[in-house]
Design a protein around this motif. Structure first.
Motif, PDB file in Angstrom:
ATOM      1  N   LEU A   1     -51.965  17.878 -24.194  1.00 24.09           N
ATOM      2  CA  LEU A   1     -52.586  16.604 -24.117  1.00 24.09           C
ATOM      3  C   LEU A   1     -51.747  15.447 -23.410  1.00 24.09           C
ATOM      4  CD1 LEU A   1     -54.955  15.908 -25.803  1.00 24.09           C
ATOM      5  CD2 LEU A   1     -53.452  15.494 -27.815  1.00 24.09           C
ATOM      6  N   ALA A   2     -50.469  15.763 -23.082  1.00 22.15           N
ATOM      7  CA  ALA A   2     -49.657  14.771 -22.274  1.00 22.15           C
ATOM      8  C   ALA A   2     -50.156  14.771 -21.186  1.00 22.15           C
ATOM      9  CB  ALA A   2     -48.199  14.980 -22.495  1.00 22.15           C
ATOM     10  N   LEU A   3     -50.374  15.930 -20.577  1.00 25.07           N
ATOM     11  CA  LEU A   3     -51.000  16.098 -19.065  1.00 25.07           C
ATOM     12  C   LEU A   3     -52.269  15.401 -18.830  1.00 25.07           C
ATOM     13  CD1 LEU A   3     -50.912  17.284 -16.236  1.00 25.07           C
ATOM     14  CD2 LEU A   3     -51.427  19.704 -17.194  1.00 25.07           C
ATOM     15  N   ALA A   4     -53.209  15.877 -19.824  1.00 26.32           N
ATOM     16  CA  ALA A   4     -54.390  15.163 -19.832  1.00 26.32           C
ATOM     17  C   ALA A   4     -54.164  13.699 -19.955  1.00 26.32           C
ATOM     18  CB  ALA A   4     -55.308  15.676 -21.177  1.00 26.32           C
ATOM     19  N   PHE A   5     -53.466  12.958 -20.727  1.00 26.05           N
ATOM     20  CA  PHE A   5     -53.046  11.476 -20.635  1.00 26.05           C
ATOM     21  C   PHE A   5     -52.629  11.106 -19.179  1.00 26.05           C
ATOM     22  CE2 PHE A   5     -54.247  11.531 -24.873  1.00 26.05           C
ATOM     23  CZ  PHE A   5     -54.213  10.330 -25.398  1.00 26.05           C
ATOM     24  N   ASN A   6     -51.885  11.885 -18.818  1.00 28.06           N
ATOM     25  CA  ASN A   6     -51.219  11.529 -17.369  1.00 28.06           C
ATOM     26  C   ASN A   6     -52.497  11.688 -16.199  1.00 28.06           C
ATOM     27  OD1 ASN A   6     -48.377  11.247 -17.791  1.00 28.06           O
ATOM     28  ND2 ASN A   6     -48.243  13.366 -17.639  1.00 28.06           N
ATOM     29  N   MET A   7     -53.285  12.528 -16.359  1.00 26.53           N
ATOM     30  CA  MET A   7     -54.559  12.642 -15.349  1.00 26.53           C
ATOM     31  C   MET A   7     -55.478  11.726 -15.378  1.00 26.53           C
ATOM     32  SD  MET A   7     -55.178  16.610 -14.882  1.00 26.53           S
ATOM     33  CE  MET A   7     -55.999  16.433 -13.671  1.00 26.53           C
ATOM     34  N   LEU A   8     -55.478  11.450 -17.179  1.00 23.39           N
ATOM     35  CA  LEU A   8     -56.674  10.000 -17.180  1.00 23.39           C
ATOM     36  C   LEU A   8     -55.967   8.834 -16.503  1.00 23.39           C
ATOM     37  CD1 LEU A   8     -58.923   8.826 -18.671  1.00 23.39           C
ATOM     38  CD2 LEU A   8     -57.559   8.656 -20.636  1.00 23.39           C
ATOM     39  N   SER A   9     -54.764   8.772 -16.726  1.00 25.02           N
ATOM     40  CA  SER A   9     -53.942   7.510 -16.197  1.00 25.02           C
ATOM     41  C   SER A   9     -54.270   7.530 -14.611  1.00 25.02           C
ATOM     42  CB  SER A   9     -52.901   7.462 -16.687  1.00 25.02           C
ATOM     43  OG  SER A   9     -51.908   6.408 -15.821  1.00 25.02           O
ATOM     44  N   ASP A  10     -53.871   8.660 -13.942  1.00 24.06           N
ATOM     45  CA  ASP A  10     -54.071   8.683 -12.555  1.00 24.06           C
ATOM     46  C   ASP A  10     -55.611   8.448 -12.001  1.00 24.06           C
ATOM     47  OD1 ASP A  10     -51.410   8.986 -12.251  1.00 24.06           O
ATOM     48  OD2 ASP A  10     -51.825  11.331 -12.368  1.00 24.06           O
ATOM     49  N   LEU A  11     -56.402   9.026 -12.946  1.00 25.35           N
ATOM     50  CA  LEU A  11     -57.973   8.758 -12.645  1.00 25.35           C
ATOM     51  C   LEU A  11     -58.366   7.323 -12.753  1.00 25.35           C
ATOM     52  CD1 LEU A  11     -60.585   9.947 -11.806  1.00 25.35           C
ATOM     53  CD2 LEU A  11     -60.957  10.076 -14.391  1.00 25.35           C
ATOM     54  N   VAL A  12     -57.799   6.779 -14.030  1.00 28.49           N
ATOM     55  CA  VAL A  12     -58.180   5.038 -13.887  1.00 28.49           C
ATOM     56  C   VAL A  12     -57.609   4.422 -12.726  1.00 28.49           C
ATOM     57  CG1 VAL A  12     -57.838   3.176 -15.339  1.00 28.49           C
ATOM     58  CG2 VAL A  12     -58.206   5.245 -16.502  1.00 28.49           C
TER      59      VAL A  12
END
Length: 176
Positions: free
Chosen positions: A90-101
């Protein structure tokens, strides 16, 4: 995916160094311009009209060049408290979401900055005599670099599950 990640990272390393170098030169130039403006105002009693406008333009290059490199290095602002308490997937998903934003934000800066730059192409900055476009070039180029560096981070996370090699995996800087 690994070869794309390595090739992209190698290419963008030089771009990031160039952005930092240009930001550093702009900082030195801005310091000289401000010093000359202060000297002109208080010693010569004749403030150069171009000093303030030049310093502001140079400041835009400093801020946006360094901000773009900060995206690549992972030093951009973030809120890690929730992410750090989550399971690794889930932390990886949040990191990817942050990078996407950040990538989308950089692309929007580039798009709308170029629209502004083209809109004021025929205007002239009165104190500098330059086209009005030069005020919006830092936004356009800084946004494009943020988007590129965000894409690099996304590709690295997809390929390895981590931030790009040689770049801190999180934004917390410590002396330990």
């Amino acid at each position: 995916m690994q070869s794309l990640h390595r090739g992209l990272s190698a290419a963008l390393q030089g771009v990031a160094r160039a952005a930092i170098f240009i930001a550093g030169l702009a900082m030195v130039a801005m310091t000289a311009v401000v010093a000359w403006g202060v000297f002109g105002r208080f010693v010569l009693n004749d403030t150069p009209a171009w000093a303030e406008a030049s310093a502001l333009l140079l400041m835009a290059w400093v801020i946006l060049g360094a901000a773009a490199a900060g995206v690549r290095e992972g030093f951009h602002m973030g809120f890690e408290t929730l992410r750090d308490t989550l399971p690794s997937g889930l932390a990886l998903a949040f990191n990817m979401l942050s990078d996407l934003v950040i990538t989308v934000f950089g692309a929007a800066m580039a798009w709308y900055g170029s629209d502004l730059a083209l809109t004021v192409w025929d205007a002239t900055l009165p104190t500098l005599g330059l086209p009005g476009t030069v005020e919006y070039l830092p936004i356009t180029l800084g946004g494009a670099l943020m988007a590129l560096f965000g894409i690099e981070r996304l590709v690295a996370r997809l390929a390895t599950g981590r931030a790009p090699v040689g770049i801190p995996s999180d934004t917390v800087l410590t002396d330990s």
